[in-house]
Design a protein around this motif. Structure first.
Motif, PDB file in Angstrom:
ATOM      1  N   ARG A   1      12.848  16.685  62.123  1.00 36.42           N
ATOM      2  CA  ARG A   1      12.823  15.413  62.609  1.00 36.42           C
ATOM      3  C   ARG A   1      12.179  14.802  61.233  1.00 36.42           C
ATOM      4  NH1 ARG A   1      14.774  11.976  64.822  1.00 36.42           N
ATOM      5  NH2 ARG A   1      14.597  10.745  62.873  1.00 36.42           N
ATOM      6  N   ALA A   2      11.385  15.383  60.504  1.00 35.36           N
ATOM      7  CA  ALA A   2      10.445  15.039  59.206  1.00 35.36           C
ATOM      8  C   ALA A   2      11.638  15.021  58.150  1.00 35.36           C
ATOM      9  CB  ALA A   2       9.845  16.010  58.769  1.00 35.36           C
ATOM     10  N   LEU A   3      12.570  15.842  58.174  1.00 37.58           N
ATOM     11  CA  LEU A   3      13.755  15.789  57.169  1.00 37.58           C
ATOM     12  C   LEU A   3      14.645  14.578  57.450  1.00 37.58           C
ATOM     13  CD1 LEU A   3      15.391  16.946  54.809  1.00 37.58           C
ATOM     14  CD2 LEU A   3      16.589  18.544  56.534  1.00 37.58           C
ATOM     15  N   ILE A   4      15.064  14.189  58.559  1.00 40.33           N
ATOM     16  CA  ILE A   4      15.965  13.347  58.906  1.00 40.33           C
ATOM     17  C   ILE A   4      15.194  11.883  58.495  1.00 40.33           C
ATOM     18  CG2 ILE A   4      17.043  11.634  60.964  1.00 40.33           C
ATOM     19  CD1 ILE A   4      17.570  14.602  62.166  1.00 40.33           C
ATOM     20  N   ASP A   5      13.888  11.752  58.911  1.00 34.99           N
ATOM     21  CA  ASP A   5      13.021  10.591  58.345  1.00 34.99           C
ATOM     22  C   ASP A   5      13.129  10.294  57.004  1.00 34.99           C
ATOM     23  OD1 ASP A   5      12.505   9.847  61.091  1.00 34.99           O
ATOM     24  OD2 ASP A   5      10.427  10.879  61.003  1.00 34.99           O
ATOM     25  N   GLU A   6      13.025  11.520  56.153  1.00 35.14           N
ATOM     26  CA  GLU A   6      13.121  11.272  54.787  1.00 35.14           C
ATOM     27  C   GLU A   6      14.141  11.077  54.145  1.00 35.14           C
ATOM     28  OE1 GLU A   6      11.263  10.827  51.073  1.00 35.14           O
ATOM     29  OE2 GLU A   6      10.301  11.287  52.773  1.00 35.14           O
ATOM     30  N   LEU A   7      15.379  11.638  54.750  1.00 34.40           N
ATOM     31  CA  LEU A   7      16.687  11.074  54.509  1.00 34.40           C
ATOM     32  C   LEU A   7      16.976   9.911  54.584  1.00 34.40           C
ATOM     33  CD1 LEU A   7      18.704  14.310  55.718  1.00 34.40           C
ATOM     34  CD2 LEU A   7      17.967  13.934  53.285  1.00 34.40           C
ATOM     35  N   LEU A   8      16.441   8.966  55.517  1.00 35.20           N
ATOM     36  CA  LEU A   8      16.767   7.851  56.003  1.00 35.20           C
ATOM     37  C   LEU A   8      15.760   6.889  54.827  1.00 35.20           C
ATOM     38  CD1 LEU A   8      16.980   7.844  59.866  1.00 35.20           C
ATOM     39  CD2 LEU A   8      18.736   7.410  58.458  1.00 35.20           C
ATOM     40  N   ARG A   9      14.567   7.190  54.669  1.00 33.67           N
ATOM     41  CA  ARG A   9      14.010   6.689  53.555  1.00 33.67           C
ATOM     42  C   ARG A   9      14.714   6.849  52.122  1.00 33.67           C
ATOM     43  NH1 ARG A   9       9.745   8.245  56.511  1.00 33.67           N
ATOM     44  NH2 ARG A   9       9.451  10.311  55.640  1.00 33.67           N
ATOM     45  N   VAL A  10      15.206   7.882  51.680  1.00 32.48           N
ATOM     46  CA  VAL A  10      15.859   7.936  50.451  1.00 32.48           C
ATOM     47  C   VAL A  10      17.112   7.103  50.718  1.00 32.48           C
ATOM     48  CG1 VAL A  10      17.392   9.499  49.338  1.00 32.48           C
ATOM     49  CG2 VAL A  10      15.033  10.389  50.193  1.00 32.48           C
ATOM     50  N   LEU A  11      17.714   7.042  51.609  1.00 31.16           N
ATOM     51  CA  LEU A  11      18.937   6.100  51.784  1.00 31.16           C
ATOM     52  C   LEU A  11      18.583   4.569  52.113  1.00 31.16           C
ATOM     53  CD1 LEU A  11      21.149   8.662  54.059  1.00 31.16           C
ATOM     54  CD2 LEU A  11      21.680   7.836  51.639  1.00 31.16           C
ATOM     55  N   GLY A  12      17.307   4.354  51.899  1.00 26.75           N
ATOM     56  CA  GLY A  12      16.941   2.826  52.131  1.00 26.75           C
ATOM     57  C   GLY A  12      17.085   2.220  53.473  1.00 26.75           C
ATOM     58  N   GLN A  13      17.015   3.106  54.465  1.00 22.84           N
ATOM     59  CA  GLN A  13      17.133   2.548  55.859  1.00 22.84           C
ATOM     60  C   GLN A  13      15.741   2.596  56.526  1.00 22.84           C
ATOM     61  OE1 GLN A  13      20.440   1.848  54.580  1.00 22.84           O
ATOM     62  NE2 GLN A  13      19.977   0.980  56.619  1.00 22.84           N
ATOM     63  N   VAL A  14      14.922   3.215  56.235  1.00 24.59           N
ATOM     64  CA  VAL A  14      13.447   2.912  56.875  1.00 24.59           C
ATOM     65  C   VAL A  14      12.516   2.946  55.812  1.00 24.59           C
ATOM     66  CG1 VAL A  14      14.099   4.041  59.044  1.00 24.59           C
ATOM     67  CG2 VAL A  14      13.143   5.311  57.373  1.00 24.59           C
ATOM     68  N   HIS A  15      11.447   2.403  55.974  1.00 25.96           N
ATOM     69  CA  HIS A  15      10.333   2.427  54.828  1.00 25.96           C
ATOM     70  C   HIS A  15       9.302   3.118  55.424  1.00 25.96           C
ATOM     71  CE1 HIS A  15      12.543  -0.831  52.913  1.00 25.96           C
ATOM     72  NE2 HIS A  15      12.785  -1.371  54.177  1.00 25.96           N
ATOM     73  N   ALA A  16       8.466   3.961  54.282  1.00 19.66           N
ATOM     74  CA  ALA A  16       7.442   4.642  54.537  1.00 19.66           C
ATOM     75  C   ALA A  16       6.190   4.008  55.332  1.00 19.66           C
ATOM     76  CB  ALA A  16       6.782   5.271  53.358  1.00 19.66           C
TER      77      ALA A  16
END
Length: 187
Positions: free
Chosen positions: A172-187
């Protein structure tokens, strides 16, 4: 007592060849060891295939079919592009953690048949990823770049799973971080 003879299909041989590739690469696709594993004679093989090369070709087609179908199915989980992207990232992290035939095939990409199969699957996945990023509001160019980045992450996950699998524990944390890296969600 009459002993029943096991009748195998070409698909049975292809599945056994997929297992062999997963565990030992293309070199593991050999008629005699596969026949022993399946509990049949080499004659069963020759009832379906002319030679090992024909089995390898059929096995690569089966791998493509399986992966394309799984990818398309994961795309149909929801109409929401962000949820589809999350589902794809989950599928990628799970596949990487389990180890995949694709990881083995990447090691065999000097073989022109393997390279061609990997290219077809990669192109399809990139097209689908690009469509998701376009649906998320990115321009065509940005969608293409993000799709490429997302796929590069997937290939990296395959390598991480081989070398440092403990890094892939918290999905779950990895997917969240991947989505942040891809600019789809913000921290």
């Amino acid at each position: 007592m009459v002993q029943l003879v096991k009748r195998l299909t070409a698909e049975d041989w292809e599945r056994a060849a997929l297992d062999a590739i997963a565990s030992g690469g293309l070199a593991a696709v050999a008629v005699e060891p596969l026949a022993r594993r399946l509990g049949v004679t080499k004659g069963s093989f020759y009832a379906h295939f002319r030679d090992r090369n024909e089995l390898v070709d059929a096995t690569l087609r089966r791998w493509e079919e399986i992966h394309v179908n799984a990818f398309v199915a994961s795309m149909q989980t929801t109409d929401e592009p962000l949820k589809r992207l999350q589902a794809l990232m989950a599928m990628a992290t799970n596949a990487a953690r389990r180890g995949t035939i694709q990881g083995r095939l990447l090691l065999e990409s000097d073989d022109p048949r393997v390279r061609a199969a990997l290219k077809r699957v990669t192109e399809l996945r990139l097209e689908r990823l690009e469509a998701i990023f376009a649906q998320l509001g990115h321009s065509n160019g940005a969608a293409a770049h993000r799709a490429t980045a997302a796929y590069a992450i997937y290939i990296g996950l395959l390598q991480l799973a081989r070398e440092v699998p403990e890094r892939l524990v918290d999905e779950r944390a990895l997917i969240d971080e991947l989505l942040r890296v891809l600019g789809q969600v913000h921290a």
